[in-house]
Design a protein around this motif. Structure first.
Motif, PDB file in Angstrom:
ATOM      1  N   CYS A   1       0.848  -1.190   0.000  1.00  0.00           N
ATOM      2  CA  CYS A   1       0.000   0.000   0.000  1.00  0.00           C
ATOM      3  C   CYS A   1       0.876   1.230   0.000  1.00  0.00           C
ATOM      4  CB  CYS A   1      -0.938   0.009   1.215  1.00  0.00           C
ATOM      5  SG  CYS A   1      -0.083   0.208   2.785  1.00  0.00           S
ATOM      6  N   PRO A   2       0.340   2.363  -0.447  1.00  0.00           N
ATOM      7  CA  PRO A   2       1.121   3.599  -0.402  1.00  0.00           C
ATOM      8  C   PRO A   2       1.232   4.131   1.021  1.00  0.00           C
ATOM      9  CG  PRO A   2      -1.084   4.025  -1.259  1.00  0.00           C
ATOM     10  CD  PRO A   2      -0.965   2.540  -1.115  1.00  0.00           C
ATOM     11  N   ALA A   3       2.318   4.830   1.317  1.00  0.00           N
ATOM     12  CA  ALA A   3       2.480   5.540   2.585  1.00  0.00           C
ATOM     13  C   ALA A   3       1.936   6.952   2.371  1.00  0.00           C
ATOM     14  CB  ALA A   3       3.945   5.572   2.999  1.00  0.00           C
ATOM     15  N   LEU A   4       0.805   7.239   2.971  1.00  0.00           N
ATOM     16  CA  LEU A   4       0.055   8.457   2.653  1.00  0.00           C
ATOM     17  C   LEU A   4       0.288   9.578   3.662  1.00  0.00           C
ATOM     18  CD1 LEU A   4      -3.390   6.812   1.784  1.00  0.00           C
ATOM     19  CD2 LEU A   4      -1.563   7.486   0.202  1.00  0.00           C
ATOM     20  N   THR A   5       0.136  10.786   3.186  1.00  0.00           N
ATOM     21  CA  THR A   5       0.052  11.940   4.077  1.00  0.00           C
ATOM     22  C   THR A   5      -1.343  11.948   4.707  1.00  0.00           C
ATOM     23  OG1 THR A   5      -0.847  13.403   2.382  1.00  0.00           O
ATOM     24  CG2 THR A   5       1.570  13.256   2.542  1.00  0.00           C
ATOM     25  N   PRO A   6      -1.540  12.675   5.809  1.00  0.00           N
ATOM     26  CA  PRO A   6      -2.898  12.772   6.358  1.00  0.00           C
ATOM     27  C   PRO A   6      -3.920  13.267   5.335  1.00  0.00           C
ATOM     28  CG  PRO A   6      -1.332  13.544   7.977  1.00  0.00           C
ATOM     29  CD  PRO A   6      -0.548  13.310   6.714  1.00  0.00           C
ATOM     30  N   ALA A   7      -3.537  14.223   4.492  1.00  0.00           N
ATOM     31  CA  ALA A   7      -4.468  14.735   3.483  1.00  0.00           C
ATOM     32  C   ALA A   7      -4.834  13.647   2.488  1.00  0.00           C
ATOM     33  CB  ALA A   7      -3.851  15.934   2.761  1.00  0.00           C
ATOM     34  N   ALA A   8      -3.845  12.877   2.064  1.00  0.00           N
ATOM     35  CA  ALA A   8      -4.118  11.794   1.119  1.00  0.00           C
ATOM     36  C   ALA A   8      -4.917  10.682   1.782  1.00  0.00           C
ATOM     37  CB  ALA A   8      -2.802  11.250   0.560  1.00  0.00           C
ATOM     38  N   ALA A   9      -4.679  10.452   3.079  1.00  0.00           N
ATOM     39  CA  ALA A   9      -5.429   9.420   3.790  1.00  0.00           C
ATOM     40  C   ALA A   9      -6.926   9.725   3.782  1.00  0.00           C
ATOM     41  CB  ALA A   9      -4.922   9.298   5.226  1.00  0.00           C
ATOM     42  N   LEU A  10      -7.286  10.995   3.915  1.00  0.00           N
ATOM     43  CA  LEU A  10      -8.700  11.369   3.897  1.00  0.00           C
ATOM     44  C   LEU A  10      -9.353  11.052   2.554  1.00  0.00           C
ATOM     45  CD1 LEU A  10      -8.660  14.793   5.765  1.00  0.00           C
ATOM     46  CD2 LEU A  10      -9.736  12.670   6.549  1.00  0.00           C
ATOM     47  N   ARG A  11      -8.551  11.042   1.488  1.00  0.00           N
ATOM     48  CA  ARG A  11      -9.093  10.779   0.151  1.00  0.00           C
ATOM     49  C   ARG A  11      -9.005   9.306  -0.245  1.00  0.00           C
ATOM     50  NH1 ARG A  11      -5.747  15.356  -0.789  1.00  0.00           N
ATOM     51  NH2 ARG A  11      -4.192  14.001  -1.810  1.00  0.00           N
ATOM     52  N   ALA A  12      -8.252   8.516   0.500  1.00  0.00           N
ATOM     53  CA  ALA A  12      -8.022   7.119   0.124  1.00  0.00           C
ATOM     54  C   ALA A  12      -9.323   6.330   0.178  1.00  0.00           C
ATOM     55  CB  ALA A  12      -6.993   6.492   1.053  1.00  0.00           C
ATOM     56  N   PRO A  13      -9.661   5.589  -0.876  1.00  0.00           N
ATOM     57  CA  PRO A  13     -10.925   4.843  -0.881  1.00  0.00           C
ATOM     58  C   PRO A  13     -11.008   3.812   0.238  1.00  0.00           C
ATOM     59  CG  PRO A  13      -9.527   4.237  -2.750  1.00  0.00           C
ATOM     60  CD  PRO A  13      -8.923   5.444  -2.144  1.00  0.00           C
ATOM     61  N   GLU A  14      -9.868   3.217   0.614  1.00  0.00           N
ATOM     62  CA  GLU A  14      -9.898   2.239   1.707  1.00  0.00           C
ATOM     63  C   GLU A  14     -10.417   2.871   2.998  1.00  0.00           C
ATOM     64  OE1 GLU A  14      -6.125   1.320  -0.741  1.00  0.00           O
ATOM     65  OE2 GLU A  14      -7.279   3.075  -0.101  1.00  0.00           O
TER      66      GLU A  14
ATOM     67  N   LYS B   1     -11.966   6.271   3.074  1.00  0.00           N
ATOM     68  CA  LYS B   1     -13.170   7.067   2.805  1.00  0.00           C
ATOM     69  C   LYS B   1     -14.401   6.198   2.649  1.00  0.00           C
ATOM     70  CE  LYS B   1     -13.633   8.873  -1.243  1.00  0.00           C
ATOM     71  NZ  LYS B   1     -13.469   9.674  -2.472  1.00  0.00           N
ATOM     72  N   ASP B   2     -14.250   5.038   2.026  1.00  0.00           N
ATOM     73  CA  ASP B   2     -15.403   4.185   1.721  1.00  0.00           C
ATOM     74  C   ASP B   2     -15.551   3.001   2.671  1.00  0.00           C
ATOM     75  OD1 ASP B   2     -15.698   5.868  -0.462  1.00  0.00           O
ATOM     76  OD2 ASP B   2     -14.563   4.539  -1.790  1.00  0.00           O
TER      77      ASP B   2
ATOM     78  N   ASP C   1     -17.932  26.567   7.597  1.00  0.00           N
ATOM     79  CA  ASP C   1     -18.531  25.386   8.207  1.00  0.00           C
ATOM     80  C   ASP C   1     -17.925  24.138   7.571  1.00  0.00           C
ATOM     81  OD1 ASP C   1     -20.047  27.121   9.606  1.00  0.00           O
ATOM     82  OD2 ASP C   1     -21.945  26.664   8.610  1.00  0.00           O
ATOM     83  N   ILE C   2     -17.629  23.146   8.405  1.00  0.00           N
ATOM     84  CA  ILE C   2     -16.997  21.929   7.911  1.00  0.00           C
ATOM     85  C   ILE C   2     -17.655  20.721   8.566  1.00  0.00           C
ATOM     86  CG2 ILE C   2     -14.735  22.962   7.443  1.00  0.00           C
ATOM     87  CD1 ILE C   2     -13.801  21.902  10.157  1.00  0.00           C
ATOM     88  N   ASP C   3     -17.405  19.547   7.970  1.00  0.00           N
ATOM     89  CA  ASP C   3     -17.779  18.282   8.586  1.00  0.00           C
ATOM     90  C   ASP C   3     -16.506  17.592   9.050  1.00  0.00           C
ATOM     91  OD1 ASP C   3     -20.500  18.501   8.243  1.00  0.00           O
ATOM     92  OD2 ASP C   3     -20.493  17.527   6.284  1.00  0.00           O
ATOM     93  N   LEU C   4     -16.477  17.210  10.306  1.00  0.00           N
ATOM     94  CA  LEU C   4     -15.307  16.550  10.863  1.00  0.00           C
ATOM     95  C   LEU C   4     -15.461  15.033  10.787  1.00  0.00           C
ATOM     96  CD1 LEU C   4     -14.762  18.725  14.045  1.00  0.00           C
ATOM     97  CD2 LEU C   4     -13.425  18.767  11.940  1.00  0.00           C
ATOM     98  N   PRO C   5     -14.477  14.332  10.216  1.00  0.00           N
ATOM     99  CA  PRO C   5     -14.554  12.871  10.136  1.00  0.00           C
ATOM    100  C   PRO C   5     -14.133  12.237  11.456  1.00  0.00           C
ATOM    101  CG  PRO C   5     -12.543  13.641   9.092  1.00  0.00           C
ATOM    102  CD  PRO C   5     -13.264  14.868   9.577  1.00  0.00           C
ATOM    103  N   VAL C   6     -15.095  11.864  12.286  1.00  0.00           N
ATOM    104  CA  VAL C   6     -14.812  11.241  13.578  1.00  0.00           C
ATOM    105  C   VAL C   6     -14.950   9.728  13.425  1.00  0.00           C
ATOM    106  CG1 VAL C   6     -15.472  11.103  16.006  1.00  0.00           C
ATOM    107  CG2 VAL C   6     -15.681  13.281  14.776  1.00  0.00           C
ATOM    108  N   VAL C   7     -13.906   8.998  13.763  1.00  0.00           N
ATOM    109  CA  VAL C   7     -13.932   7.548  13.617  1.00  0.00           C
ATOM    110  C   VAL C   7     -14.818   6.942  14.709  1.00  0.00           C
ATOM    111  CG1 VAL C   7     -12.587   5.422  13.656  1.00  0.00           C
ATOM    112  CG2 VAL C   7     -11.657   7.458  12.553  1.00  0.00           C
ATOM    113  N   THR C   8     -15.935   6.362  14.296  1.00  0.00           N
ATOM    114  CA  THR C   8     -16.843   5.701  15.229  1.00  0.00           C
ATOM    115  C   THR C   8     -17.166   4.277  14.795  1.00  0.00           C
ATOM    116  OG1 THR C   8     -18.780   6.571  14.071  1.00  0.00           O
ATOM    117  CG2 THR C   8     -17.916   7.888  15.889  1.00  0.00           C
ATOM    118  N   GLY C   9     -16.731   3.886  13.599  1.00  0.00           N
ATOM    119  CA  GLY C   9     -17.089   2.578  13.067  1.00  0.00           C
ATOM    120  C   GLY C   9     -15.966   1.572  13.068  1.00  0.00           C
TER     121      GLY C   9
END
Length: 414
Positions: A326-339, A341-342, A359-367
């Protein structure tokens, strides 16, 4: 369904949704104790975070443009209610004791001597609620001269030997993430649920204890056993694995890639992929142990194969050969990674007026952990300071004037 504030534990109706009906008082700060309580909230418990009316010092850690709600606070205090209450004042202490008498769990991160001074030790709380479960997280364990010292995630990383094994060996290096804090929180949440289950059979509460150092040495335990046995003295290997190979980070034309080869079958597929089948019969690489011991050679071979290739072609060939990569991602790229994001990991919490005023939506890991209760729990963002004080104190029998006085900052009461 949350139990009524004045309903004895023995009379509470059985609940079908995880920890629904369990009330948790969260006195934690920063990561380990608050995240432990957040995991209980994810499973349906009513978690009440108690902090002084002027706010706790962990509210603005990793700021995102919302006063009193930094990124760390948003993550580890989701699904909780906020009660602004000074439990060091006489009036606040009396309120706290009334809450303890009608709760199931108290979570706090303090060493033993500090628990005693604050009257948050198990015997003090047990006198208020006979079957209370007290979950405490300390820095350096439960016995010995160090048990009352304070510390943080880095303390565990440093004392466990992990920092010595991280990096290139030029100097000890801390991991970028607070894995000691988060792993301790998970262990403490697991132990708390175990204590709740035991209470259903015995009717007895207990003191659940976890420590940062305990979690840290759990993770370095295999290396510590190697050291104690005299078999090996491990040193830092940068990104290379000590137990298999090639397992390392490799540079491509357009980024970096992580490749992990483990097991004889996978090693053979890798050797064929790169056109070096003779490596399969090389005695140096006959086992994972040998490949780990000679990992520098394998990493050099793999680095040569990767050089000049693009991320896309490299990943495609490795996937065809069934080699984990897998690629070693930056935090910005991690937010876009399909693994990511999806993957159903995030809940987007609205955050008005973030950095820059938008106004923004914060991605909070809950799942990340899925149970029927967690999936059924829609969840709420981390609360503003004192957002639930009036509702909670009214439910516990206090009048408007009492509530106003109890929730005033210390400076306003003096």
């Amino acid at each position: 369904m949350t139990a009524k504030a004045d309903e004895p534990l023995s009379q509470r109706a059985p609940e079908a949704s995880g920890l629904s009906g369990i009330r948790v008082l969260d006195l934690g700060r920063y990561i380990a104790a608050p995240y432990c309580a957040a995991l209980l909230a994810d499973q349906g418990a009513e978690v009440i975070r108690i902090e002084p009316p002027e706010g706790a010092p962990d509210r603005d850690v990793m700021p995102i443009g919302m006063e009193g709600r930094g990124a760390l606070y948003m993550q580890v205090n989701r699904n909780k209610k906020s009660l602004a209450l000074d439990i060091t004042a006489d009036e606040g202490r009396r309120v706290f004791e009334r809450l303890v008498a009608q709760s199931d769990v108290v979570v706090v991160n303090l060493p033993p001597s500090a628990l005693q001074r604050a009257r948050l030790d198990y015997e003090s709380l047990k006198a208020l609620q006979s079957d209370i479960i007290l979950t405490t997280i300390s820095a350096l364990g439960f016995e010995g001269d160090a048990k009352d010292r304070t510390g943080f995630d880095g303390t565990g990383q440093a004392l466990s030997g992990a920092m010595h094994l991280t990096g290139t060996g030029e100097r000890p290096m801390r991991a970028a993430v607070s894995y000691v804090d988060f792993s301790t929180a998970m262990a403490a949440a697991f132990a708390t649920v175990s204590a709740l289950y035991e209470r259903t059979r015995t009717g007895q509460g207990q003191h659940v204890q976890a420590s940062l150092l305990g979690s840290a040495v759990t993770m370095t335990n295999p290396m510590l056993m190697e050291e104690a046995s005299g078999a090996r003295q491990r040193e830092a290997l940068a990104n290379r694995s000590p137990i298999a190979g090639p397992s390392d980070l490799f540079e491509l034309r357009d980024g970096w890639i992580m490749v992990q080869v483990i097991g004889n079958g996978m090693f053979a597929r890798w050797a064929r992929l790169i056109g070096r089948e003779e490596l399969i019969d090389d005695p140096r690489f006959a086992s994972d142990l040998g490949r780990g011991e000679n990992g520098a050679v394998l990493s050099e071979i793999m680095a040569d194969w990767c050089a000049g290739r693009t991320m896309e072609e490299c990943l495609a060939q490795l996937e065809t050969a069934r080699i984990p990569s897998c690629p070693a991602l930056t935090p910005a790229a991690a937010l876009r990674a399909p693994e990511i994001k999806d993957g159903g990991l995030f809940r987007n919490d609205p955050a008005p007026c973030g950095i820059g005023g938008a106004d923004i939506d914060l991605p909070v890991v809950t799942g990340a952990i899925r149970t029927a209760a967690a999936m059924a729990n829609a969840g709420q963002p981390a609360p503003e300071l004192g957002a639930d004080s009036y509702e909670l104190l009214t439910r516990f029998g206090f009048g408007p004037e009492e509530i106003h006085k109890l929730t005033l900052p210390q400076t306003a009461r003096d």
